[in-house]
Design a protein around this motif. Structure first.
Motif, PDB file in Angstrom:
ATOM      1  N   THR A  86      12.606 -15.961  -8.438  1.00 22.93           N
ATOM      2  CA  THR A  86      12.457 -17.241  -7.760  1.00 22.93           C
ATOM      3  C   THR A  86      11.147 -17.254  -6.986  1.00 22.93           C
ATOM      4  O   THR A  86      10.832 -16.293  -6.272  1.00 22.93           O
ATOM      5  CB  THR A  86      13.620 -17.505  -6.784  1.00 22.93           C
ATOM      6  OG1 THR A  86      14.848 -17.565  -7.527  1.00 22.93           O
ATOM      7  CG2 THR A  86      13.437 -18.820  -6.046  1.00 22.93           C
ATOM      8  N   GLN A 100      13.083 -21.584 -10.064  1.00 21.19           N
ATOM      9  CA  GLN A 100      13.868 -20.473 -10.595  1.00 21.19           C
ATOM     10  C   GLN A 100      13.386 -20.175 -12.009  1.00 21.19           C
ATOM     11  O   GLN A 100      13.315 -21.069 -12.848  1.00 21.19           O
ATOM     12  CB  GLN A 100      15.349 -20.841 -10.612  1.00 21.19           C
ATOM     13  CG  GLN A 100      15.945 -21.011  -9.220  1.00 21.19           C
ATOM     14  CD  GLN A 100      17.411 -21.378  -9.273  1.00 21.19           C
ATOM     15  OE1 GLN A 100      17.837 -22.189 -10.069  1.00 21.19           O
ATOM     16  NE2 GLN A 100      18.200 -20.775  -8.394  1.00 21.19           N
ATOM     17  N   SER A 131      13.651 -21.630   0.823  1.00 19.39           N
ATOM     18  CA  SER A 131      15.007 -21.766   0.274  1.00 19.39           C
ATOM     19  C   SER A 131      16.048 -22.071   1.348  1.00 19.39           C
ATOM     20  O   SER A 131      17.086 -22.686   1.056  1.00 19.39           O
ATOM     21  CB  SER A 131      15.403 -20.508  -0.496  1.00 19.39           C
ATOM     22  OG  SER A 131      15.285 -19.353   0.310  1.00 19.39           O
ATOM     23  N   ASP A 135      20.765 -26.468   0.426  1.00 15.90           N
ATOM     24  CA  ASP A 135      22.145 -26.017   0.288  1.00 15.90           C
ATOM     25  C   ASP A 135      22.483 -25.944  -1.196  1.00 15.90           C
ATOM     26  O   ASP A 135      22.149 -26.856  -1.962  1.00 15.90           O
ATOM     27  CB  ASP A 135      23.128 -26.991   0.965  1.00 15.90           C
ATOM     28  CG  ASP A 135      23.053 -26.937   2.476  1.00 15.90           C
ATOM     29  OD1 ASP A 135      22.908 -25.830   3.026  1.00 15.90           O
ATOM     30  OD2 ASP A 135      23.147 -28.009   3.108  1.00 15.90           O
ATOM     31  N   ARG A 136      23.141 -24.888  -1.588  1.00 19.64           N
ATOM     32  CA  ARG A 136      23.564 -24.762  -2.983  1.00 19.64           C
ATOM     33  C   ARG A 136      24.914 -25.452  -3.131  1.00 19.64           C
ATOM     34  O   ARG A 136      25.893 -25.091  -2.456  1.00 19.64           O
ATOM     35  CB  ARG A 136      23.653 -23.288  -3.375  1.00 19.64           C
ATOM     36  CG  ARG A 136      23.882 -23.056  -4.860  1.00 19.64           C
ATOM     37  CD  ARG A 136      23.621 -21.608  -5.227  1.00 19.64           C
ATOM     38  NE  ARG A 136      23.804 -21.359  -6.647  1.00 19.64           N
ATOM     39  CZ  ARG A 136      24.909 -20.871  -7.191  1.00 19.64           C
ATOM     40  NH1 ARG A 136      25.935 -20.536  -6.402  1.00 19.64           N
ATOM     41  NH2 ARG A 136      25.000 -20.690  -8.493  1.00 19.64           N
ATOM     42  N   LYS A 137      24.955 -26.455  -3.992  1.00 18.98           N
ATOM     43  CA  LYS A 137      26.153 -27.267  -4.161  1.00 18.98           C
ATOM     44  C   LYS A 137      26.383 -27.579  -5.638  1.00 18.98           C
ATOM     45  O   LYS A 137      25.454 -27.659  -6.429  1.00 18.98           O
ATOM     46  CB  LYS A 137      26.029 -28.600  -3.406  1.00 18.98           C
ATOM     47  CG  LYS A 137      25.869 -28.467  -1.900  1.00 18.98           C
ATOM     48  CD  LYS A 137      27.144 -28.016  -1.228  1.00 18.98           C
ATOM     49  CE  LYS A 137      26.987 -27.953   0.300  1.00 18.98           C
ATOM     50  NZ  LYS A 137      28.228 -27.478   0.954  1.00 18.98           N
ATOM     51  N   PRO A 178      29.920 -24.237  -4.563  1.00 21.18           N
ATOM     52  CA  PRO A 178      29.729 -23.608  -5.879  1.00 21.18           C
ATOM     53  C   PRO A 178      30.995 -22.938  -6.412  1.00 21.18           C
ATOM     54  O   PRO A 178      31.260 -22.983  -7.615  1.00 21.18           O
ATOM     55  CB  PRO A 178      28.622 -22.586  -5.617  1.00 21.18           C
ATOM     56  CG  PRO A 178      27.839 -23.177  -4.485  1.00 21.18           C
ATOM     57  CD  PRO A 178      28.866 -23.839  -3.605  1.00 21.18           C
ATOM     58  N   VAL A 200      25.487 -26.905 -10.861  1.00 16.64           N
ATOM     59  CA  VAL A 200      25.323 -26.337  -9.523  1.00 16.64           C
ATOM     60  C   VAL A 200      23.821 -26.304  -9.258  1.00 16.64           C
ATOM     61  O   VAL A 200      23.064 -25.689 -10.014  1.00 16.64           O
ATOM     62  CB  VAL A 200      25.918 -24.923  -9.431  1.00 16.64           C
ATOM     63  CG1 VAL A 200      25.632 -24.319  -8.052  1.00 16.64           C
ATOM     64  CG2 VAL A 200      27.423 -24.965  -9.693  1.00 16.64           C
ATOM     65  N   PHE A 202      20.442 -26.970  -6.052  1.00 16.45           N
ATOM     66  CA  PHE A 202      20.066 -26.864  -4.651  1.00 16.45           C
ATOM     67  C   PHE A 202      19.690 -28.253  -4.134  1.00 16.45           C
ATOM     68  O   PHE A 202      18.842 -28.932  -4.729  1.00 16.45           O
ATOM     69  CB  PHE A 202      18.902 -25.891  -4.472  1.00 16.45           C
ATOM     70  CG  PHE A 202      19.294 -24.451  -4.624  1.00 16.45           C
ATOM     71  CD1 PHE A 202      19.667 -23.707  -3.508  1.00 16.45           C
ATOM     72  CD2 PHE A 202      19.313 -23.847  -5.865  1.00 16.45           C
ATOM     73  CE1 PHE A 202      20.046 -22.378  -3.645  1.00 16.45           C
ATOM     74  CE2 PHE A 202      19.684 -22.522  -6.016  1.00 16.45           C
ATOM     75  CZ  PHE A 202      20.057 -21.785  -4.898  1.00 16.45           C
TER      76      PHE A 202
END
Length: 245
Positions: A86, A100, A131, A135-137, A178, A200, A202
């Motif tokens: 990344t 990524q 980063s 939020d990773r969702k 996630p 999924v 960010f």
């Protein structure tokens, strides 16, 4: 339930993928290979591979291509070895950007990513430099349809474990953690719902608007250079992009 609207970005992202179908297949092939390598070749027991395969099918990637990528990942067919990297940095006016990548040559990829940031009026940063702004969702987007009852969809999504539900002019956005994404997606699919997007990703905690024309052009150049790079799988940023027809 409310949240920041992502529908416009969904439309733009889907449009770009449609326009670059061949390149998308190559990137999806790498994604499937790595998922199969790390978790086995059976999507039923490998959630990452299942997500990769479903994303490939949504892009109309031929089944033969999918099967071949899985076999390369499990070692049944000879294939290149890829590693995940990344890269993070800033675009014009402090827009946060990270990409990524899956690469078989770290030096080549690093050089090309740095070049993209330079050409786009930005600068490559250190790992972790941007980063934390995302939020990773899991996000599931469903286009509006006269046959869809909004309240029924919302209640089902919540029952399945969704974190947020937003009704937009053009469709519905469902957010999940996630870890809950597969459960929510599969439950909705079992009820016959079709998705404009189910991934999924960010999501930026805050966004940046660009008003200077040079900044906008540079930002567009940066995104285009990154997305055109064969090693780049996904590009995320917090630029609040203008609405498009």
């Amino acid at each position: 339930m409310a949240g920041h609207s992502k529908w416009n970005n969904i439309k733009q992202r889907k449009g770009k993928e449609d326009a670059k179908r061949g390149k998308i297949f190559a990137k999806l092939g790498r994604y499937i290979m790595v998922a199969a390598r790390d978790g086995g070749g059976d999507p039923e027991f490998n959630p990452a591979l299942r997500a990769a395969v479903e994303k490939a099918k949504a892009a109309n990637m031929p089944n033969d291509n999918i099967d071949r990528a899985i076999k390369k990942g499990t070692g049944d067919l000879e294939g290149d070895s890829f590693e995940e990297i990344t890269y993070e940095g800033y675009g014009p006016a402090g827009v946060a950007v990270f990409a990524q990548c899956l690469t078989d040559n770290r030096n080549r990829t690093g050089s090309e990513i740095r070049f993209a940031f330079d050409r786009g009026g930005g600068n490559l940063g250190q790992p972790g430099s941007v980063s934390f702004m995302f939020d990773r969702k899991g996000i599931i987007a469903i286009e509006k349809d006269d046959n869809i009852d909004e309240e029924e969809l919302m209640l089902l999504a919540i029952e399945l474990g969704a974190e947020d539900f937003t009704a937009e002019e053009e469709g519905y956005e469902i957010l999940t953690e996630p870890t809950d994404f597969n459960q929510v997606r599969d439950g909705l699919a079992d009820e016959g719902y079709e998705f404009a997007m189910a991934e999924v990703i960010f999501i930026p905690k805050t966004t940046v608007e660009l008003t200077n024309e040079d900044d906008i052009k540079n930002m567009e150049r940066l995104i285009e250079l990154l997305e055109d790079n064969d090693d780049v799988q996904e590009v995320f940023h917090n630029w609040e992009m203008a609405e498009t027809e």
